[in-house]
Structure formats: C-alpha cells, structure tokens
Design an enzyme around this catalytic site. Structure first.
Site, PDB file in Angstrom:
ATOM      1  N   ASP A 195       0.825  -1.212   0.000  1.00 16.94           N
ATOM      2  CA  ASP A 195       0.000   0.000   0.000  1.00 16.94           C
ATOM      3  C   ASP A 195       0.861   1.264   0.000  1.00 16.94           C
ATOM      4  O   ASP A 195       0.753   2.119   0.865  1.00 16.94           O
ATOM      5  CB  ASP A 195      -0.928  -0.022   1.221  1.00 16.94           C
ATOM      6  CG  ASP A 195      -1.929   1.131   1.184  1.00 16.94           C
ATOM      7  OD1 ASP A 195      -2.335   1.528   0.084  1.00 16.94           O
ATOM      8  OD2 ASP A 195      -2.281   1.633   2.269  1.00 16.94           O
ATOM      9  N   GLU A 445       3.820  -7.820   7.487  1.00 19.44           N
ATOM     10  CA  GLU A 445       2.504  -8.406   7.235  1.00 19.44           C
ATOM     11  C   GLU A 445       2.518  -9.569   6.243  1.00 19.44           C
ATOM     12  O   GLU A 445       1.705  -9.616   5.316  1.00 19.44           O
ATOM     13  CB  GLU A 445       1.520  -7.324   6.778  1.00 19.44           C
ATOM     14  CG  GLU A 445       1.245  -6.283   7.851  1.00 19.44           C
ATOM     15  CD  GLU A 445       0.097  -5.352   7.503  1.00 19.44           C
ATOM     16  OE1 GLU A 445      -0.266  -5.269   6.313  1.00 19.44           O
ATOM     17  OE2 GLU A 445      -0.448  -4.727   8.428  1.00 19.44           O
ATOM     18  N   TYR A 500      -5.949  -2.668  13.461  1.00 21.35           N
ATOM     19  CA  TYR A 500      -6.794  -1.557  13.033  1.00 21.35           C
ATOM     20  C   TYR A 500      -8.221  -1.731  13.539  1.00 21.35           C
ATOM     21  O   TYR A 500      -9.174  -1.480  12.811  1.00 21.35           O
ATOM     22  CB  TYR A 500      -6.773  -1.446  11.514  1.00 21.35           C
ATOM     23  CG  TYR A 500      -5.440  -0.942  10.978  1.00 21.35           C
ATOM     24  CD1 TYR A 500      -5.168   0.417  10.931  1.00 21.35           C
ATOM     25  CD2 TYR A 500      -4.452  -1.832  10.553  1.00 21.35           C
ATOM     26  CE1 TYR A 500      -3.951   0.887  10.441  1.00 21.35           C
ATOM     27  CE2 TYR A 500      -3.240  -1.370  10.074  1.00 21.35           C
ATOM     28  CZ  TYR A 500      -2.989  -0.011  10.019  1.00 21.35           C
ATOM     29  OH  TYR A 500      -1.789   0.455   9.548  1.00 21.35           O
ATOM     30  N   TYR A 504     -10.534  -0.778   9.988  1.00 22.68           N
ATOM     31  CA  TYR A 504     -10.926  -1.844   9.071  1.00 22.68           C
ATOM     32  C   TYR A 504     -11.897  -2.830   9.727  1.00 22.68           C
ATOM     33  O   TYR A 504     -12.658  -3.498   9.033  1.00 22.68           O
ATOM     34  CB  TYR A 504      -9.691  -2.588   8.561  1.00 22.68           C
ATOM     35  CG  TYR A 504      -8.776  -1.747   7.709  1.00 22.68           C
ATOM     36  CD1 TYR A 504      -9.239  -1.132   6.554  1.00 22.68           C
ATOM     37  CD2 TYR A 504      -7.444  -1.567   8.063  1.00 22.68           C
ATOM     38  CE1 TYR A 504      -8.397  -0.359   5.770  1.00 22.68           C
ATOM     39  CE2 TYR A 504      -6.596  -0.797   7.285  1.00 22.68           C
ATOM     40  CZ  TYR A 504      -7.074  -0.192   6.140  1.00 22.68           C
ATOM     41  OH  TYR A 504      -6.236   0.577   5.373  1.00 22.68           O
ATOM     42  N   GLU A 536       1.747  -0.667  13.877  1.00 17.24           N
ATOM     43  CA  GLU A 536       0.794   0.103  13.070  1.00 17.24           C
ATOM     44  C   GLU A 536      -0.553   0.145  13.769  1.00 17.24           C
ATOM     45  O   GLU A 536      -1.079  -0.892  14.191  1.00 17.24           O
ATOM     46  CB  GLU A 536       0.595  -0.511  11.668  1.00 17.24           C
ATOM     47  CG  GLU A 536       1.770  -0.344  10.721  1.00 17.24           C
ATOM     48  CD  GLU A 536       1.444  -0.854   9.320  1.00 17.24           C
ATOM     49  OE1 GLU A 536       0.247  -0.872   8.966  1.00 17.24           O
ATOM     50  OE2 GLU A 536       2.383  -1.227   8.592  1.00 17.24           O
ATOM     51  N   LYS A 600      -3.638   8.224   6.526  1.00 19.96           N
ATOM     52  CA  LYS A 600      -3.505   7.907   7.953  1.00 19.96           C
ATOM     53  C   LYS A 600      -2.430   8.732   8.649  1.00 19.96           C
ATOM     54  O   LYS A 600      -2.192   8.561   9.846  1.00 19.96           O
ATOM     55  CB  LYS A 600      -3.228   6.416   8.146  1.00 19.96           C
ATOM     56  CG  LYS A 600      -4.396   5.513   7.768  1.00 19.96           C
ATOM     57  CD  LYS A 600      -4.123   4.064   8.147  1.00 19.96           C
ATOM     58  CE  LYS A 600      -5.279   3.181   7.734  1.00 19.96           C
ATOM     59  NZ  LYS A 600      -5.393   3.040   6.266  1.00 19.96           N
TER      60      LYS A 600
END
Length: 625
Positions: A195, A445, A500, A504, A536, A600
């Site tokens: 991303d 991730e 998140y 999310y 994160e 963000k």
C-alpha cells in the site's frame, strides 16, 4: 550486545540481458557495503544533478545499445528523485519497464594510480551500469547500494559517459513481489500487494570515488559494557593482506583506545553511552598498513550501547525502553521517494516536537543519510527489509479474499526466498554498525498463518541471527494472523503487531474496538510472554474534515481512535511501544479506497499537523517524563 534471557534460538551476479524476466543467480557469499567517504586516502565526487533521461517504451534499449552513444532525448531528470511525478506525460508515470539515465563524468586528474569506483545508492528495483560501451554492474533490489570498480575503463583527468538503466518491474520472485499484466494493446501494467506507490528511478545519490588498492574493505563493530567501561569489538577486512591499526577518539578528538590486528576489542574507560535522545558517538579509525606505511584510513562513528530482551521488557543499556513514534515512508510531493535533506531535517524536527523516540523503516531500508542522522540524534530505528506484500489475502492494505496460496511454486517460492535472503544480507551488511538500529524486521505483514510460512521464514530467521547475533529479530504480524493461527511468531524476539480495530474492523464503533483490541493483545501476552510493540495503528483522516459525531475520516475521529488504543496499551503489561501509522500522508496506487493516497498520517503529505499530532504530542511528551 544483544542478550536473549529466556529463550535461545538456534552481491548478485547475472548472465542474461537486463531485460530478461528471469531472476538472476544470487551470490550467497559475504556482502561488502562500506560507504564511500572522504579521508586522508580517499576522495569522492557526488554525481547528483540533472541527467539525460529516456523511457524504453519498446524494451529495445539493450539491443539497440542506447548506452553506447548519447541518449536521443530532450528529457532531463534529477538525481536523486523518483521519475514518476516529474513529467506531465501520464505514460511516463505509469511506465512498466526500463528507463535510461545518462551523463558525462570527469575523473579528477589527481586520481592517477588510485582505484576508481562508481556507486549507486539505490536503483528501484533493478539497475545496470554502463561506463562507455562496457557493462560494469548489475543489481536486483531497489533500496540497497551497489558499485563497480571502473579503474580499467577510465583515465584520471579524462571524461567518460555514464549510463544507468533502471527497471521497476516486480514479479513473484522479487522482494517486494508483484505481477505484470499485459493488455490487448500491449500496455503493461504492474500489480503489487503493498500500500504505497511503486516509485521508480534513481531515488538516492550516485557517487564517483577513489580508494587505494590496499584498503579497508569492511568493518564490523559490536559493543558491550563492563561496569563503567565500554567494550568495542571490531573486525576489519582488507582487500589484500595488510596490517591493521585501530584508534578510537571521543567527541573532542582525544584518543581513548587503541589496538592492532584485524580483530580485537578496545576498552574505553569511563565510557559515555549512546542513549535514546542523548546520542554520543566515538570515532573508530581503521588504518591499513604495508611495511609500516599507512595505505588507507577509514573512519566509522561508533555508539556504545547494549540491547536486551528480558522477559516482557525491551532494555537499552539495562533500562526498560518504551517506543513512541511512527511507521514512516520516504515519500514527498514531486520527488516521490527521492532523498531530500530538507525533508530529512524537517521530519526529524517534527518527531522531536511530537515526542517520538523511534521509527520503523517501513517497508524498505531508508537512505543511509537517514540512518546516520538517527545515529547523531539518538533516534531508535527498527530496520526493515523490502519484504512487504508476501500475503495474497491482502491487496494494497485492504482486506481481500484471494484464495490463492501465498507460499507455492507459482507464488512465493524458493527463488523468492533466495531474493529475500539476499535482501537480508544486504540490509545487515549496510546498516550493521549503526547504533540507532536496535532491531531487524525481516518482513511486514506476511501470510504467517498460511501453510508454508514456517518453511519459508525459519531459514531466514536463522540467517539473520547468523549475520548479526547482536540484535533482536522481529517481523510485523498482520491483523488476521492471530496468536492462535500464526505459525512463526515463536521464532522471533519481539511481537510487532499491526492492528486496526476501529478502522478496518469495528469501523466507527470504538467501544467494540476497545474490547476486541484488548482481548487480542492479552492473547499474545499470555501465549508468548514477550515484549509487544504496536507497529501500526491508525485511521484515514482528511485534514480539515470535522464533525461533532464519531465520524470516520474526521480529525476528531482520528484523535478518539488513537485515545482508545492508548487506553488499551496502558493496560497491557507486555506492551513496550506504540508506532502510529503513519507519520505523514503518502502516495499509493489509485483506487476507490485510496483517493490521492493513504491519509492515515498525523501530518499531511506536506507536513502540516492534523489534530492527532497535537494529541500525540501531549501523550508522548508526558510519557517521556
């Protein structure tokens, strides 16, 4: 020295043309990456500035030997900078394949008798260097340097044509991975699973430098503490057999320790330690000697400090440390990932203002100047490889439902693993001596809950520890690889989690998010009993958007979201750090989930603070007390 108290753990070459789709054979030996410098025996010339620039639209640059003559183009591109956002031609921004940079270089006339090198700090993601008609270097990997000895191709005082071809293609066998699709009209499109925008080009400096034939080729330093004394263990490699002499000077220039021999330990009495927020650097000078005469001198900044994981604590110099800071990106308007010293200084100023003591190099090694700045200013770094996107259940950071296995002969396979291993070798070879680097992160991730994850990662963890036993090793766990389903977390020293809840998951419902987040973190604490860092957590926020309700995308919601997370963090015993995603808004590929990038950031892309920045400053400056 890195102490693990509770649980012990056991340059590429290529024969095909640069346009080959095959992954090159990778040399598995030692990687040498000593940074060029000006010294009593060395000189260097920066080759930054405007270069002739040409896009290889037909993939014919190699066969037509573009490097063998001046480029036929009217375009010029700055180095360092990504090329994607420089031009108004949309086809250049979205180009998939090779581009060519070229300029004329004059070798200083005083370099006669010296070895001459060209060094490329980064070519995203593959680079080929030509001197005149000769191909002198090839490298795959977009964020670590490579170089070539060009002594036989150039003459002191003379000029030569320097051409660098750069390829931005990603495949399932590169790090990071990607795929290329070809439309019916032949248009090539790059797809990738990370991303952030796939900026390309020469984003960091290019250098010409000289060094003696008999020289220091590599230095490895580790440090420890013995009472009030510091211990600096060193190992020096030279290009040929030579005597080695070591001296260490303090910040005032006073010699505080000496040694002879290619390896040894220097004791510094009454040492001043390198501390987070209070950096102190000594200078180690390594000299190569032949028959008693100095042939080469190389200076290396050294910070004396210890790192230890003890139970659920992360200790620096024997004191528990709590990480505050960010995942960052090398990203700014126009220049893309191009290194910029003005942004470097300003970003670190903003981190100091907000109370941040650390950052992660998400998701690739940053420019060496960034690491050196962190060394000098006492900022702690989690240093990460470019291994992002090893997860076919994710697309651009948005949860998907792809049924394809991440680890298979057709996806992340043995050759992917080899590329990943080389990325680890090059990261550690480049950054092993930085006191600011406290931990290696070997992936962001990945699909650590999928079959094949352990077989893929366990050899990479072993390699990382073999290359550097002095630092903890981590990876960054994705949200849907829970403590119950994750297959690799026990291999690592620190649990780094990206979560998140409230964005999310449980979008807009912070009460539910708080319950789910706490249960998640307690599960990791109870199963592993190791330090936990939230690497994160964040919510997309449009600067200037406000509401009296808890409305996602507003500045008020970003503040409330962060405050919810912080309440949970403060209740978790194993928690040792919080790094917000992200420091600043950054560019991504286009899509309905990403309107002009990821929002963000607690700062906008041009570094203006959102309300969250002030809220974080209040929390982090109070934690520092």
């Amino acid at each position: 020295m890195f102490h693990l108290s509770l649980f012990p753990f056991g340059n590429r070459s290529h024969e095909s043309t640069p346009h080959s789709r095959h992954v090159p054979h990778r040399r598995v030996g030692k990687v040498i990456m000593l940074k060029p410098q000006s010294s009593p025996t060395r000189e260097l010339v920066a080759l930054d500035g405007l270069w002739a620039f040409k896009v290889d639209r037909q993939r014919s640059g190699e066969s037509e030997r573009w490097f063998a003559a001046p480029l036929e183009t009217t375009l010029e591109a700055p180095v360092p900078a990504s090329y994607n956002d420089l031009f108004v031609d949309e086809s250049i921004r979205g180009h998939v394949g090779w581009v060519y940079y070229q300029r004329t270089v004059r070798v200083p006339r005083g370099w006669a008798g010296e070895r001459v090198f060209v060094r490329v700090e980064a070519a995203t993601h593959e680079g080929v260097v030509y001197v005149g008609d000769a191909r002198v270097a090839h490298h795959v990997g977009g964020y670590t340097p490579f170089e070539a000895d060009i002594t036989e191709q150039v003459t002191a005082g003379g000029e030569f044509r320097l051409t660098i071809a750069v390829n931005n293609e990603l495949t399932n066998e590169t790090i990071p991975p990607g795929t290329i699709e070809v439309d019916a009209d032949g248009t090539r499109r790059q797809r990738y699973m990370h991303d952030f925008y796939n900026y390309a080009g020469l984003a960091r400096s290019v250098w010409l430098y000289s060094a003696p034939a008999v020289r220091v080729d590599d230095i490895t330093v580790t440090t420890d503490v013995d009472g009030s004394a510091g211990l600096v263990a060193y190992a020096v490699e030279t290009t040929v057999d030579a005597d080695v002499r070591i001296s260490i000077r303090d910040a005032s220039g006073k010699v505080v320790g000496t040694a002879s021999g290619a390896a040894g330990t220097v004791r510094i009495d009454d040492v001043t330690l390198w501390q987070p927020g209070a950096a102190y650097l000594y200078t180690l000078v390594a000299e190569a000697l032949v028959d008693g005469a100095v042939t080469d001198s190389y200076s290396l900044p050294v910070g004396v400090r210890t790192v230890e994981v003890r139970g659920m604590q992360f200790l620096i110099n024997g004191t528990p440390f709590y990480f505050t800071g960010f995942g960052k990106h090398e990203d700014s308007p126009v220049r893309g990932k191009g290194h910029d010293t003005a942004y470097l200084v300003h970003d670190f100023q903003l981190m100091e203002w907000i109370g941040a003591n650390s950052f992660r190099t998400s998701h690739y090694p940053y420019a060496e100047e960034v690491m050196e700045f962190a060394d000098r200013h006492g900022i702690v770094v989690i240093d990460e490889t470019p291994a992002v996107g090893l997860n076919l259940s994710m697309g651009g950071g948005i949860f998907g439902g792809v049924k394809q296995s991440t680890f298979s002969p057709e996806t992340a396979n043995e050759r992917t693993q080899q590329a990943h291993a080389q990325a680890i070798r090059e990261l550690i070879a480049r950054d092993k001596n930085h006191p600011s680097v406290l931990m290696w992160s070997i992936s962001n991730e990945p699909a650590s809950n999928e079959q094949g994850a352990r077989e893929y990662f366990e050899p990479l963890v072993t390699l990382t520890r073999e290359l550097d036993p002095s630092r903890p090793v981590t990876f960054v766990n994705v949200m849907f690889a829970s403590h119950e389903s994750d297959l690799i977390a026990d291999l690592f020293d620190v649990m780094c989690l990206n979560r998140y809840y409230g964005w999310y998951v449980d979008t807009g419902d912070l009460a539910a998010a708080e319950k789910h987040l706490e249960a998640d973190l307690l599960g990791w604490q109870e199963k592993y009993g190791r330090p936990i860092i939230m690497t994160e957590y964040g919510a997309d926020t449009q600067a200037g958007l406000h509401s009296v309700f808890a409305a996602p995308w507003t500045e008020e919601y970003q503040v409330a979201y962060l405050e919810m997370n912080h309440r949970v963090f403060d209740r978790i015993e194993a928690f040792v750090g919080e790094q917000v995603w992200n420091f600043a808004d950054f560019q991504t590929s286009a899509g309905v989930f990403r309107v002009d990038g990821n929002k963000k950031g607690v700062f906008t892309r041009d570094r203006r603070p959102k309300a969250a920045a002030h809220a974080l400053r209040s929390r982090w400056t109070s934690l520092a007390k």
